[in-house]
Scaffold this motif. Structure first.
Motif, PDB file in Angstrom:
ATOM      1  N   ALA A 133      52.330  69.815  83.635  1.00 15.87           N
ATOM      2  CA  ALA A 133      52.553  71.267  83.730  1.00 15.87           C
ATOM      3  C   ALA A 133      51.207  71.955  83.940  1.00 15.87           C
ATOM      4  CB  ALA A 133      53.225  71.787  82.468  1.00 15.87           C
ATOM      5  N   ASP A 134      51.256  73.216  84.379  1.00 14.92           N
ATOM      6  CA  ASP A 134      50.032  73.977  84.632  1.00 14.92           C
ATOM      7  C   ASP A 134      49.937  75.154  83.662  1.00 14.92           C
ATOM      8  OD1 ASP A 134      52.252  75.071  85.892  1.00 14.92           O
ATOM      9  OD2 ASP A 134      51.415  74.909  87.908  1.00 14.92           O
ATOM     10  N   LEU A 135      48.705  75.498  83.284  1.00 12.81           N
ATOM     11  CA  LEU A 135      48.465  76.452  82.195  1.00 12.81           C
ATOM     12  C   LEU A 135      48.066  77.848  82.662  1.00 12.81           C
ATOM     13  CD1 LEU A 135      46.112  74.158  80.046  1.00 12.81           C
ATOM     14  CD2 LEU A 135      48.480  74.718  79.477  1.00 12.81           C
ATOM     15  N   MET A 156      56.745  69.797  88.343  1.00 18.62           N
ATOM     16  CA  MET A 156      57.877  70.704  88.582  1.00 18.62           C
ATOM     17  C   MET A 156      57.353  72.124  88.738  1.00 18.62           C
ATOM     18  SD  MET A 156      61.389  71.269  86.369  1.00 18.62           S
ATOM     19  CE  MET A 156      60.598  70.916  84.820  1.00 18.62           C
ATOM     20  N   HIS A 157      57.989  72.898  89.599  1.00 18.60           N
ATOM     21  CA  HIS A 157      57.656  74.322  89.748  1.00 18.60           C
ATOM     22  C   HIS A 157      58.935  75.120  89.919  1.00 18.60           C
ATOM     23  CE1 HIS A 157      55.490  77.947  90.750  1.00 18.60           C
ATOM     24  NE2 HIS A 157      54.338  77.315  90.683  1.00 18.60           N
ATOM     25  N   ASN A 158      58.975  76.282  89.276  1.00 21.62           N
ATOM     26  CA  ASN A 158      60.127  77.175  89.479  1.00 21.62           C
ATOM     27  C   ASN A 158      60.031  77.839  90.852  1.00 21.62           C
ATOM     28  OD1 ASN A 158      59.643  80.449  89.027  1.00 21.62           O
ATOM     29  ND2 ASN A 158      57.939  79.177  88.293  1.00 21.62           N
ATOM     30  N   ALA A 203      43.897  75.777  85.798  1.00 23.05           N
ATOM     31  CA  ALA A 203      43.418  76.200  87.122  1.00 23.05           C
ATOM     32  C   ALA A 203      44.200  75.656  88.308  1.00 23.05           C
ATOM     33  CB  ALA A 203      41.942  75.821  87.267  1.00 23.05           C
ATOM     34  N   GLU A 204      45.535  75.761  88.254  1.00 22.13           N
ATOM     35  CA  GLU A 204      46.295  75.340  89.440  1.00 22.13           C
ATOM     36  C   GLU A 204      46.035  76.282  90.609  1.00 22.13           C
ATOM     37  OE1 GLU A 204      48.692  74.815  92.562  1.00 22.13           O
ATOM     38  OE2 GLU A 204      49.056  76.613  91.386  1.00 22.13           O
ATOM     39  N   GLU A 205      45.877  77.575  90.322  1.00 22.00           N
ATOM     40  CA  GLU A 205      45.723  78.583  91.376  1.00 22.00           C
ATOM     41  C   GLU A 205      44.298  78.546  91.947  1.00 22.00           C
ATOM     42  OE1 GLU A 205      48.266  80.285  92.362  1.00 22.00           O
ATOM     43  OE2 GLU A 205      49.671  80.291  90.695  1.00 22.00           O
ATOM     44  N   ASN A 206      44.180  78.178  93.192  1.00 19.79           N
ATOM     45  CA  ASN A 206      42.926  78.236  93.961  1.00 19.79           C
ATOM     46  C   ASN A 206      41.835  77.265  93.538  1.00 19.79           C
ATOM     47  OD1 ASN A 206      43.721  80.377  95.711  1.00 19.79           O
ATOM     48  ND2 ASN A 206      43.423  81.802  94.026  1.00 19.79           N
ATOM     49  N   ALA A 213      52.218  85.382  86.872  1.00 18.66           N
ATOM     50  CA  ALA A 213      53.065  85.781  87.999  1.00 18.66           C
ATOM     51  C   ALA A 213      53.585  84.580  88.777  1.00 18.66           C
ATOM     52  CB  ALA A 213      52.285  86.707  88.927  1.00 18.66           C
ATOM     53  N   CYS A 214      53.301  83.363  88.293  1.00 18.94           N
ATOM     54  CA  CYS A 214      53.778  82.172  89.004  1.00 18.94           C
ATOM     55  C   CYS A 214      54.629  81.302  88.090  1.00 18.94           C
ATOM     56  CB  CYS A 214      52.596  81.380  89.573  1.00 18.94           C
ATOM     57  SG  CYS A 214      53.049  80.288  90.926  1.00 18.94           S
ATOM     58  N   GLY A 215      54.845  81.765  86.853  1.00 18.58           N
ATOM     59  CA  GLY A 215      55.738  81.028  85.955  1.00 18.58           C
ATOM     60  C   GLY A 215      55.115  79.834  85.276  1.00 18.58           C
ATOM     61  N   HIS A 216      53.785  79.722  85.295  1.00 20.08           N
ATOM     62  CA  HIS A 216      53.162  78.581  84.629  1.00 20.08           C
ATOM     63  C   HIS A 216      53.367  78.662  83.109  1.00 20.08           C
ATOM     64  CE1 HIS A 216      50.263  77.997  88.311  1.00 20.08           C
ATOM     65  NE2 HIS A 216      51.529  78.098  88.655  1.00 20.08           N
ATOM     66  N   ASP A 217      53.607  79.896  82.603  1.00 19.13           N
ATOM     67  CA  ASP A 217      53.985  80.042  81.188  1.00 19.13           C
ATOM     68  C   ASP A 217      55.287  79.287  80.917  1.00 19.13           C
ATOM     69  OD1 ASP A 217      55.261  81.857  82.878  1.00 19.13           O
ATOM     70  OD2 ASP A 217      55.322  83.483  81.411  1.00 19.13           O
TER      71      ASP A 217
HETATM   72 NI    NI Z   1      52.427  78.177  90.620  1.00 20.87          NI
END
Ligand code: NI
Length: 391
Positions: A75-77, A161-163, A134-137, A100-104
């Motif tokens: 999962a991503d934080l 997995m990603h929503n 740090a999944e974003e960028n 804003a990307c649902g990583h929560d």
């Molecule tokens: Ni994402």
């Protein structure tokens, strides 16, 4: 495990509590200290051993239960530098940052699955729960891999997995092969010769050259690639000039390249160099291309994709698993983990209606109704891939 599996109510409530706590306190790339602390405490209190520090704020939980295969779930934080405009009770308390990307939600779902698996131990083998920053960028997954993730935690397969709000809740989407695009960025500096705007013949005008260059770059996809190949070349910034009557000396262009195959990615890069060189030669300007590799394509392996489909089907039914979704031109740094280890990345549907805000929208808020679906997927995947009675 063929009967539909559901997550118990107490775990669902804990996931919602975690999700809201993380959403209210979003942290961006490599600064996920409080989020990592929450994850570490939740894992520890479930009796799961943890290791912290990979890529700084990364957390890896390890749950062993007898002999059997070793797999990883990821999962991503991280949150995004966006000001939240929606007003849920758990809205962001941090100015200019939001989930804003649902990583929560992704983090809460993996914590929920970990808590359930630690309690029920309905599998035989070892599961590593990877929480990456740090999944974003910024490519936190790459940093974890470079810092020895798979040497310290060797696994036979890894799953992500990603929503996706463009899939209805209660559905999953996946495909074999590329599911998310590669993501590169570029900067082109055109150095001409500054002059009076009334006497362009005295200079070399980088503005006119940039117009040629932007159009030439658009021919890479339209004229150099087969119509069946997929690539996007977007110039997103042009910066030059300060006043009306001066032809500037230099101009900077920036943009991004997306592709669905590594060979296409390489050919786009090569074409860009050719075009920049050609335009420099015909205009007398210097055209310097700095092409930066971002994320590779996210490529699902066949066996792990089949495993993901079976797990998803056991949660939502076979009819609700789309097994050949169109790949997205968005990118995902889980790609770096898939480069090193076979695995599969699945999209979990999260839309309640077509009006739901998309990912990265300031009104986006992860759909809590998806928490038990995603967690059930993880639990089913472990139960199926690490069956209890195999040893
Ligand atoms: Ni994402």
């Amino acid at each position: 495990m063929s009967q539909a599996f559901t997550i118990p109510e107490d775990i669902r409530q804990r996931m919602q509590h975690w999700r809201h706590a993380i959403h209210a306190h979003p942290e961006t790339a490599f600064e996920e200290h409080n989020t990592a602390e929450l994850v570490a405490q939740a894992l520890s209190s479930a009796g799961i051993e943890i290791e912290r520090g990979l890529a700084g704020t990364g957390v890896v939980g390890t749950l062993r239960n007898g002999e059997g295969p070793v797999i990883a779930l990821r999962a991503d934080l991280d949150a995004l530098p966006i000001q939240e405009l929606g007003k849920p009770g758990h809205a962001s308390t941090c100015q200019g940052k939001m989930h804003a990307c649902g990583h929560d939600g992704h983090t809460a779902m993996l914590l929920g699955a970990a808590a359930y698996l630690a309690r029920e131990r309905n599998f035989s083998g070892t599961v590593h729960f990877i929480f990456q920053p740090a999944e974003e960028n910024e490519g936190g997954a790459r940093v974890m891999v470079e810092q020895g993730l798979f040497e310290r935690f060797p696994v036979s397969a890894i799953y992500g997995m990603h929503n996706f709000p463009d899939l209805p809740r209660g559905r999953f989407g996946i495909c074999v092969g590329t599911i998310m695009a590669s993501f590169d960025t570029f900067e082109i500096v055109i150095t001409g010769k500054g002059s009076h705007a009334a006497m362009p013949d005295k200079g070399i005008d980088p503005v006119v050259i940039s117009a040629q260059l932007v159009l030439a770059l658009q021919t890479i996809v339209s004229r150099r690639m087969s119509a069946t190949e997929s690539a996007v070349v977007s110039v997103t910034q042009i910066h030059a000039g300060d006043t009306w009557n001066v032809i500037p000396e230099t101009l900077v262009l920036r943009g991004t390249v997306r592709t669905l195959a590594a060979d296409v990615q390489a050919r786009v890069e090569a074409q860009m160099h050719t075009i920049c060189g050609g335009i420099a030669q015909t205009t007398g300007a210097t055209v310097k291309l700095d092409y930066r590799h971002g994320y590779p394509c996210t490529v699902n392996a066949p066996a792990q994709t089949a495993a993901a489909i079976a797990a998803a089907a056991s949660v939502v039914g076979e009819a609700n698993v789309e097994t050949a979704v169109q790949p997205s031109m968005g990118a995902e740094d889980f790609a770096f983990m898939l480069e090193r280890c076979p695995g599969a990345y699945i999209k979990v549907g999260s839309a309640e209606s077509k009006e739901d805000p998309p990912l990265h929208n300031p009104y986006y808020d992860f759909n809590d109704n998806v928490l038990p679906i995603g967690a059930a997927y993880w639990v089913a995947l472990v139960a199926q891939q690490l069956p209890k009675n195999q040893a």
